[in-house]
Design a protein around this motif. Structure first.
Motif, PDB file in Angstrom:
ATOM      1  N   ARG A  14     -12.840   5.827  -2.200  1.00 13.86           N
ATOM      2  CA  ARG A  14     -12.991   6.397  -3.864  1.00 13.86           C
ATOM      3  C   ARG A  14     -14.170   6.464  -4.512  1.00 13.86           C
ATOM      4  O   ARG A  14     -13.893   6.691  -4.934  1.00 13.86           O
ATOM      5  N   PHE A  26      -6.355  -3.526  -0.461  1.00 11.65           N
ATOM      6  CA  PHE A  26      -7.372  -2.109  -1.705  1.00 11.65           C
ATOM      7  C   PHE A  26      -8.042  -1.914  -1.429  1.00 11.65           C
ATOM      8  O   PHE A  26      -8.628  -0.725  -2.391  1.00 11.65           O
ATOM      9  N   VAL A  50     -17.361  -0.392  -7.418  1.00 10.88           N
ATOM     10  CA  VAL A  50     -16.294  -0.673  -7.195  1.00 10.88           C
ATOM     11  C   VAL A  50     -16.724  -1.849  -8.020  1.00 10.88           C
ATOM     12  O   VAL A  50     -18.004  -2.737  -7.804  1.00 10.88           O
ATOM     13  N   GLY A  83       0.363   2.927  -3.491  1.00 12.22           N
ATOM     14  CA  GLY A  83      -0.629   3.481  -3.362  1.00 12.22           C
ATOM     15  C   GLY A  83      -1.969   2.767  -3.709  1.00 12.22           C
ATOM     16  O   GLY A  83      -2.290   1.824  -3.278  1.00 12.22           O
ATOM     17  N   VAL A  84      -2.973   3.858  -4.385  1.00 10.95           N
ATOM     18  CA  VAL A  84      -4.118   3.396  -4.674  1.00 10.95           C
ATOM     19  C   VAL A  84      -4.301   2.609  -5.893  1.00 10.95           C
ATOM     20  O   VAL A  84      -4.696   3.445  -6.652  1.00 10.95           O
ATOM     21  N   PRO A  85      -4.412   1.418  -6.134  1.00  9.62           N
ATOM     22  CA  PRO A  85      -4.657   0.954  -7.634  1.00  9.62           C
ATOM     23  C   PRO A  85      -6.437   1.003  -8.670  1.00  9.62           C
ATOM     24  O   PRO A  85      -6.898   1.285  -7.657  1.00  9.62           O
ATOM     25  N   ASP A  86      -6.481   1.519  -9.896  1.00 11.55           N
ATOM     26  CA  ASP A  86      -7.459   1.478 -10.165  1.00 11.55           C
ATOM     27  C   ASP A  86      -7.994   0.272 -10.292  1.00 11.55           C
ATOM     28  O   ASP A  86      -8.797  -0.034 -10.534  1.00 11.55           O
ATOM     29  N   ARG A 132       0.613  -1.125   0.193  1.00 15.37           N
ATOM     30  CA  ARG A 132       0.039  -0.084   0.449  1.00 15.37           C
ATOM     31  C   ARG A 132       1.042   1.313   0.252  1.00 15.37           C
ATOM     32  O   ARG A 132       1.110   2.369  -0.528  1.00 15.37           O
ATOM     33  N   ASP A 192      -9.764   1.475   0.381  1.00 15.44           N
ATOM     34  CA  ASP A 192      -9.257   2.610  -0.192  1.00 15.44           C
ATOM     35  C   ASP A 192     -10.355   2.451  -1.202  1.00 15.44           C
ATOM     36  O   ASP A 192     -10.682   3.795  -1.947  1.00 15.44           O
ATOM     37  N   MET A 193     -10.297   1.970  -2.638  1.00 18.80           N
ATOM     38  CA  MET A 193     -11.129   1.587  -3.285  1.00 18.80           C
ATOM     39  C   MET A 193     -12.680   1.696  -3.257  1.00 18.80           C
ATOM     40  O   MET A 193     -12.742   2.849  -4.478  1.00 18.80           O
ATOM     41  N   THR A 208      -6.602  -8.568  -1.892  1.00 16.59           N
ATOM     42  CA  THR A 208      -7.682  -8.114  -1.417  1.00 16.59           C
ATOM     43  C   THR A 208      -8.163  -6.823  -1.497  1.00 16.59           C
ATOM     44  O   THR A 208      -8.854  -5.640  -1.335  1.00 16.59           O
ATOM     45  N   GLY A 266     -13.188   1.198  -9.042  1.00  9.99           N
ATOM     46  CA  GLY A 266     -11.736   0.434  -8.860  1.00  9.99           C
ATOM     47  C   GLY A 266     -12.461  -0.644  -9.948  1.00  9.99           C
ATOM     48  O   GLY A 266     -13.982  -0.851  -9.402  1.00  9.99           O
TER      49      GLY A 266
END
Length: 250
Positions: A123, A116, A169, A72-75, A68, A119-120, A113, A126
């Motif tokens: 946001r 992340f 998501v 960061g936070v992936p798409d 992490r 955060d997905m 899984t 994702g």
């Protein structure tokens, strides 16, 4: 804006093909794999552009926990790392092989899984693509724990869908049949190249690029479209009859 995707098992087979396909489509690749030399080769292949490599085993919970801060936070996440060990009947199988498959195919996927996902959701976007297998739906002799791990992947994906509806998501289970041109059978048979080659003799299997194209298609859908499951096989593969034990004394 460039989208970022984490791909596990990116040093060979489906993971490598997916990294190449998505990089060509403009994605920033976070390539995760056990073999650092292959990751360096991949970075060189991409000219060092839009790629970050992380050498680690998905069974290493502490290493996953550090991701992490690194990426960061992936798409998107492509949970591809996995494999099979052994094709023996259950009573003759090695416990270590069973545990390796569970730790790699299930626990590693769940840890990544879980790392992340919050955060997905926060946001509001994702996509998680889990690479399952038709073995998670259709049993075959010798598939015992491998098939069970892929059944978990299938059901985990569907239950994530139930939880995540309305969060933005998306989650998909990509379930290929026989895929040649990978290290899958080589790993299953402990490095026996001749036995691994026999699996695909006289037929045309799927290739890693076939699976990568399906993953790319899933990721390219508009945000309001979630593809739940994609199951596909080579044309030369089909479904067998039920196994029946015949006894002479009946």
């Amino acid at each position: 804006m460039t989208q970022k995707v984490v791909i596990t098992g990116a040093t060979a087979g489906i993971g490598l093909a997916t990294a190449r396909t998505l990089h060509a489509a403009g994605w920033e690749i976070i390539a995760i794999g056990r073999r650092d030399d292959r990751l360096r080769d991949l970075a060189d292949e991409f000219g060092g552009e839009r790629i970050h490599t992380v050498a680690m085993d998905v069974r290493d919970g502490q290493a996953i926990g550090r991701l992490r801060a690194i990426v960061g936070v992936p798409d998107a996440i492509v949970n591809n790392a996995g494999g099979a060990r052994g094709l023996e009947r259950a009573d003759a199988a090695q416990l270590d092989d069973w545990l390796w498959m569970i730790e790699t195919n299930v626990i590693g996927l769940v840890r990544l899984t879980h790392l992340f996902l919050p955060d997905m959701v926060a946001r509001g976007s994702g996509t998680i693509v889990n690479v399952g297998s038709v073995a998670g739906e259709f049993p075959y002799p010798g598939g015992n724990v491998y098939g069970a791990t892929k059944a978990f992947v299938r059901q985990f994906t569907l239950n994530l869908r139930a939880d995540l509806a309305g969060t933005g998501v998306r989650v998909t289970d990509v379930e290929p049949g026989m895929v040649g041109g990978t290290e899958f059978s080589l790993t299953r048979f402990g490095g026996d190249e001749s036995r691994a080659a026999e699996v695909y003799e006289g037929m045309t299997p799927l290739g890693p690029d076939d699976v990568a194209e399906v993953i790319a298609f899933v990721l390219s859908r508009p945000a309001h479209v979630n593809i739940n499951t994609v199951a596909f096989m080579p044309t030369d593969q089909g479904f067998g009859p039920f196994k029946v034990a015949r006894h002479d004394d009946v």
